[in-house]
Design a protein around this motif. Structure first.
Motif, short mmCIF file in Angstrom:
data_model
loop_
_atom_site.label_atom_id
_atom_site.label_comp_id
_atom_site.label_asym_id
_atom_site.label_seq_id
_atom_site.Cartn_x
_atom_site.Cartn_y
_atom_site.Cartn_z
N GLN A 78 0.73 -1.28 0.00
CA GLN A 78 -0.01 0.02 0.04
C GLN A 78 0.96 1.11 -0.14
OE1 GLN A 78 -3.21 -0.20 -0.31
NE2 GLN A 78 -3.23 -2.55 -0.19
N GLY A 79 0.41 2.28 -0.73
CA GLY A 79 1.02 3.49 -0.80
C GLY A 79 2.49 3.72 -1.65
N GLY A 80 2.74 2.79 -2.19
CA GLY A 80 3.99 2.90 -3.04
C GLY A 80 3.55 3.07 -4.38
N SER A 81 4.80 3.15 -5.25
CA SER A 81 4.55 3.58 -6.65
C SER A 81 4.08 2.35 -7.39
CB SER A 81 6.00 4.19 -7.22
OG SER A 81 6.88 3.05 -7.13
N ILE A 82 3.54 2.44 -8.70
CA ILE A 82 3.23 1.44 -9.29
C ILE A 82 4.23 0.45 -9.65
CG2 ILE A 82 3.81 2.53 -11.76
CD1 ILE A 82 1.17 1.24 -12.56
N ARG A 83 5.59 1.20 -9.64
CA ARG A 83 6.84 0.17 -9.99
C ARG A 83 7.10 -0.74 -8.54
NH1 ARG A 83 10.68 0.72 -13.80
NH2 ARG A 83 9.61 2.88 -14.04
N TRP A 84 6.88 -0.52 -7.50
CA TRP A 84 6.83 -1.09 -6.15
C TRP A 84 5.76 -1.96 -6.26
CZ3 TRP A 84 9.10 -3.06 -2.38
CH2 TRP A 84 8.44 -3.66 -1.24
N ASP B 207 10.48 3.52 -5.02
CA ASP B 207 9.80 4.72 -5.29
C ASP B 207 10.39 5.72 -5.72
OD1 ASP B 207 7.48 3.38 -4.57
OD2 ASP B 207 7.25 4.24 -2.47
N ILE B 208 11.58 5.97 -5.29
CA ILE B 208 12.52 6.95 -5.92
C ILE B 208 13.00 6.93 -7.20
CG2 ILE B 208 14.77 8.11 -5.23
CD1 ILE B 208 14.41 7.77 -2.30
N LEU B 209 13.46 5.47 -7.17
CA LEU B 209 13.74 5.24 -8.70
C LEU B 209 12.77 5.44 -9.64
CD1 LEU B 209 15.95 3.75 -10.58
CD2 LEU B 209 14.45 1.39 -9.99
N HIS B 210 11.59 5.03 -9.44
CA HIS B 210 10.33 5.17 -10.16
C HIS B 210 10.08 6.79 -10.47
CE1 HIS B 210 6.56 4.52 -11.90
NE2 HIS B 210 5.82 5.46 -11.26
N ARG B 211 10.31 7.49 -9.36
CA ARG B 211 10.17 8.91 -9.67
C ARG B 211 11.04 9.66 -10.82
NH1 ARG B 211 9.77 10.18 -4.58
NH2 ARG B 211 11.98 11.34 -4.34
N ALA C 87 12.64 11.83 -15.82
CA ALA C 87 13.35 11.84 -16.88
C ALA C 87 12.42 11.65 -18.11
CB ALA C 87 14.26 10.56 -17.00
N LYS C 88 11.60 10.56 -18.28
CA LYS C 88 10.56 10.61 -19.52
C LYS C 88 9.91 11.94 -19.59
CE LYS C 88 9.58 5.61 -18.87
NZ LYS C 88 8.53 4.88 -18.43
N GLU C 89 9.45 12.67 -18.68
CA GLU C 89 8.70 13.75 -19.02
C GLU C 89 9.60 14.94 -19.45
OE1 GLU C 89 7.40 14.98 -14.93
OE2 GLU C 89 5.66 13.30 -15.04
N ARG C 90 10.83 14.83 -19.07
CA ARG C 90 11.80 15.85 -19.51
C ARG C 90 12.20 15.50 -21.09
NH1 ARG C 90 14.45 14.99 -14.62
NH2 ARG C 90 16.19 13.91 -15.79
N LYS C 91 12.37 14.30 -21.09
CA LYS C 91 12.67 13.82 -22.66
C LYS C 91 11.45 14.10 -23.74
CE LYS C 91 13.79 9.54 -25.41
NZ LYS C 91 14.23 8.27 -25.28
N GLU C 92 9.86 13.94 -23.23
CA GLU C 92 9.07 14.45 -24.02
C GLU C 92 9.07 15.92 -24.06
OE1 GLU C 92 5.68 12.83 -22.01
OE2 GLU C 92 6.18 10.68 -22.44
N ALA C 93 9.19 16.84 -23.36
CA ALA C 93 9.30 18.19 -23.33
C ALA C 93 10.49 18.50 -23.92
CB ALA C 93 9.13 18.72 -21.88
N ARG C 94 11.56 17.69 -24.15
CA ARG C 94 12.74 18.06 -24.74
C ARG C 94 13.65 19.18 -24.13
NH1 ARG C 94 12.50 17.46 -31.17
NH2 ARG C 94 10.82 15.76 -31.39
N ILE C 95 13.55 18.79 -22.65
CA ILE C 95 14.42 19.63 -21.66
C ILE C 95 15.50 18.84 -21.36
CG2 ILE C 95 13.98 20.62 -19.17
CD1 ILE C 95 11.27 20.44 -19.34
N GLU C 96 16.84 19.81 -21.69
CA GLU C 96 17.96 19.47 -21.35
C GLU C 96 18.52 19.87 -20.21
OE1 GLU C 96 20.83 19.44 -24.53
OE2 GLU C 96 19.53 18.55 -25.86
N ARG C 97 19.41 19.25 -19.26
CA ARG C 97 19.93 19.46 -18.16
C ARG C 97 21.40 19.44 -18.13
NH1 ARG C 97 16.76 16.92 -13.43
NH2 ARG C 97 18.96 16.65 -12.49
#
Length: 200
Positions: free
Chosen positions: A4-10, A81-85, A90-100
């Protein structure tokens, strides 16, 4: 073990682990058990079946307890959960084409990446330790000054004591050479001359 309470990956990891534990606890069959205890299983079919099921249940329960203790020791759910986040960000940045600036690249040297992370931390720690050292040196200097002052006062007191003792020695020497007979006569005469006169 609680999912309970974890990420979908967990959740996926937890479900897969539960399935693996159940399968491993029940991998051996009643026939395997009967081969180990042939006489017992022939004489008491119902009792041996119950014992077999109890052993399987115990293996499963104990495995879950051991895993739960291990997961709590190493914060497995929190780390997954940290790994999932991190992956989702990273996926969201890749879709938005944001480079760091710290984004992984093929030409990125591991030594440079590690240095970029660790050097600022080491510099902060260096500054902190230098401040502690400076405060400690100031405290040591103040203590040293107090000790020096105390030592100086002690030396002065010792010298004054020696001077007084020397004076006493000189007085004692003078006293020893005085004629005692004459001194006694003088003392008696002085006492008699200073007696109060009684009036009748």
């Amino acid at each position: 073990m609680n999912s309970q309470g974890g990420s979908i990956r967990w959740s996926y990891f937890h479900s897969a682990l539960q399935l693996a534990v159940r399968r491993s606890a029940r991998k051996w069959t009643y026939e395997d058990f009967a081969e180990c205890f042939p006489t017992y299983t022939k004489e008491d079919k119902d009792g041996s079946t119950a014992i077999f099921n109890q052993i399987s249940d115990y293996i499963e329960t104990q495995s879950f307890r051991d895993l739960d203790r291990l997961f709590r020791s190493f914060n497995v759910q929190e780390n997954i959960d940290i790994l999932h986040r991190v992956i989702e960000e990273a996926k969201e940045r890749k879709e938005a084409r944001i480079e760091r600036s710290d984004q992984w690249r093929e030409n990125l040297e591991p030594r440079a990446a590690i240095a970029a992370r660790t050097v600022p931390k080491l510099e902060e720690e260096n500054t902190r330790l230098r401040e502690i050292l400076s405060r400690t040196e100031q405290e040591n200097n103040a203590l040293n000054a107090q000790l020096q002052d105390s030592a100086t006062r002690t030396d002065e007191n010792d010298q004054q004591t020696l001077r007084l003792l020397k004076k006493l020695d000189e007085v004692l020497e003078e006293w020893n050479i005085l004629p005692l007979d004459g001194l006694e006569t003088w003392t008696r005469q002085t006492m008699e001359s200073t007696k109060p006169v009684l009036r009748s």
